[in-house]
Design a protein around this motif. Structure first.
Motif, PDB file in Angstrom:
ATOM      1  N   ALA A  78      -0.600   4.651  -2.065  1.00  0.00           N
ATOM      2  CA  ALA A  78      -1.444   4.961  -2.640  1.00  0.00           C
ATOM      3  C   ALA A  78      -1.348   5.310  -0.960  1.00  0.00           C
ATOM      4  N   LEU A  79      -1.033   5.100   0.180  1.00  0.00           N
ATOM      5  CA  LEU A  79      -0.681   5.687   1.285  1.00  0.00           C
ATOM      6  C   LEU A  79       0.076   7.030   1.255  1.00  0.00           C
ATOM      7  N   ASP A 129      -2.478   9.761   0.357  1.00  0.00           N
ATOM      8  CA  ASP A 129      -3.304   9.887   0.487  1.00  0.00           C
ATOM      9  C   ASP A 129      -3.091  11.096   1.710  1.00  0.00           C
ATOM     10  N   GLU A 144      -5.331   7.874  11.093  1.00  0.00           N
ATOM     11  CA  GLU A 144      -5.001   7.565  12.299  1.00  0.00           C
ATOM     12  C   GLU A 144      -4.426   8.304  12.667  1.00  0.00           C
ATOM     13  N   THR A 167      -5.336   0.143   8.914  1.00  0.00           N
ATOM     14  CA  THR A 167      -5.834  -0.335   7.875  1.00  0.00           C
ATOM     15  C   THR A 167      -5.356   0.414   6.964  1.00  0.00           C
ATOM     16  N   ALA A 168      -5.284  -0.153   5.956  1.00  0.00           N
ATOM     17  CA  ALA A 168      -4.751   0.442   4.405  1.00  0.00           C
ATOM     18  C   ALA A 168      -5.812   2.069   4.621  1.00  0.00           C
ATOM     19  N   GLY A 169      -6.933   1.535   5.147  1.00  0.00           N
ATOM     20  CA  GLY A 169      -8.192   2.284   4.875  1.00  0.00           C
ATOM     21  C   GLY A 169      -8.167   3.518   5.545  1.00  0.00           C
ATOM     22  N   ASN A 170      -7.480   3.264   7.366  1.00  0.00           N
ATOM     23  CA  ASN A 170      -7.469   4.336   8.235  1.00  0.00           C
ATOM     24  C   ASN A 170      -6.180   4.560   8.771  1.00  0.00           C
ATOM     25  N   PRO A 226       0.807  -1.014   0.039  1.00  0.00           N
ATOM     26  CA  PRO A 226       0.257  -0.146  -0.188  1.00  0.00           C
ATOM     27  C   PRO A 226       0.565   1.051   0.123  1.00  0.00           C
TER      28      PRO A 226
END
Ligand code: SF4
Length: 385
Positions: free
Chosen positions: A116-117, A120, A185, A178-181, A113
């Motif tokens: 992508a991270l 973001d 965080e 997670t990759a999503g949060n 990830p």
């Protein structure tokens, strides 16, 4: 109790950027932050051309994986910024540039990830509600197979853990994310840092706050052991190449750009993405046993206004005689290596001080040694009166 050996290096409390360059002895230092730690061939070739046109043609790699152009003048700076902006390397403001302080582990693959991270996190730090963090506050994305950036000077890490991603600081335990949060965080932790009084007078680091406050709830997970420091040579993602003192000429950068995209590392090396052989270029460090990997040296005199002596010729002369790392610093600030080294030579108005197992401002085991004496007798480094 060790006392500082020299008073007086000027601690700026901020890092130079492209829009906010810092004056040095050889002109302005213009620091470029490659997005997601990667330069496309066009960007790398462009930086090389701009360094020749608007600087002195010398390019440094920093310990936070940035690229610095040296020898820029007040007159040449506006055109340089225009050129960097055309390459997509300039932020909306000096404040946005300072906040985008992200080091990305270079061994990522398209399956993890990391990229992508990075996108973001970049977006979150540029948002209107982004935490107003001090200039040196930094983030690390260490989300390839094994963490390898534990030693980078930073404040918040998103890293690979035993069972997924972790949000971490300098503390031994981390928080599962997670990759999503993970980015949300990380922003929440940055806001917590501010709310707990981590910023004083525009400065502050997470490690200092953790001396006074426990982390918020949820930091209970074990972290993976970090990989050993990377060496020049072949890696699954490409070839890692180093440079004496992390400095290269514009010609070298332009030649490397012909070989593929370049990932910028905090080890003052470049990873040539996808390359499967060491390039045949002068001035590269391609072997892990190269003696120049045993020396660290800041710009020193005459390039730095605070330096008490030249550093790099001395480090180069001593390198073949070393069995352990030597840091040669032009003053007690220790820019090339803020931490401890087995051997450190710090220039003072009265010669070099030798510090064992300490930083450039540590207590000296020997004082007032000249560069000439050290070159004539390198045993002075390890023999004491
Ligand atoms: S450590 Fe070196 S580069 Fe840093 S301020 Fe001192 S002389 Fe200058």
């Amino acid at each position: 109790m060790s006392a500082p050996i020299i008073q007086g290096p000027i601690i700026q409390g901020w890092c130079p950027g492209a829009l906010r360059p810092m004056l040095s002895g050889d002109g302005y230092v213009v620091r470029v932050r490659p997005r997601a730690g990667r330069l496309t061939p066009e960007q790398a070739k462009g930086i090389a051309a701009l360094a020749r046109l608007h600087g002195n043609g010398l390019i440094d790699l920093s310990a936070r994986a940035n690229v610095q152009l040296r020898g820029v003048t007040e007159a040449s700076h506006p055109a340089l910024i225009d050129g960097l902006r055309a390459l997509g390397l300039i932020d909306a403001s000096a404040e946005a540039e300072a906040r985008r302080n992200i080091v990305v582990a270079p061994f990522w693959t398209v399956a993890d990830p990391t990229q992508a991270l990075a996108a973001d996190l970049t977006e979150a730090l540029a948002a209107a509600d982004a935490p107003q963090l001090p200039g040196k506050f930094g983030f690390v994305l260490d989300t390839a197979a094994t963490p390898c950036l534990r030693d980078v000077s930073a404040d918040i890490w998103i890293e690979t853990g035993p069972e997924g991603l972790l949000l971490a600081t300098q503390a031994p335990r981390a928080k599962p994310v997670t990759a999503g949060n993970a980015v949300a965080e990380a922003m929440a932790l940055a806001h917590w840092f501010i709310a707990k009084g981590g910023v004083t007078g525009g400065r502050g680091r997470m490690a200092a706050l953790l001396q006074r406050h426990d982390l918020p709830a949820g930091f209970t997970a074990h972290r993976l052991a970090a990989a050993a420091p990377a060496h020049p040579g072949a890696h699954p993602a490409g070839q890692l190449v180093g440079f004496a003192f992390g400095q290269m000429t514009a010609e070298t950068l332009a030649a490397l750009a012909e070989l593929g995209p370049l990932r910028v590392t905090p080890w003052r090396m470049l990873l040539i993405e996808g390359a499967n052989a060491a390039p045949d270029l002068p001035d590269l460090i391609t072997r892990p046993d190269d003696p120049m990997l045993r020396v660290l040296a800041c710009t020193g005199a005459p390039g730095c206004l605070q330096a008490h002596a030249a550093t790099r010729d001395l480090a180069r002369a001593l390198a073949p005689h070393l069995t352990q790392t030597l840091h040669v610093s032009g003053c007690a600030k220790g820019c090339a290596h803020p931490g401890a080294a087995p051997l450190t030579l710090t220039a003072t108005p009265d010669g070099f001080s030798l510090i064992r197992d300490g930083s450039a401002s540590g207590a000296p085991a020997r004082e007032g040694v000249s560069a000439k004496a050290l070159i004539q007798n390198p045993a002075l480094l390890t023999e004491f009166p």
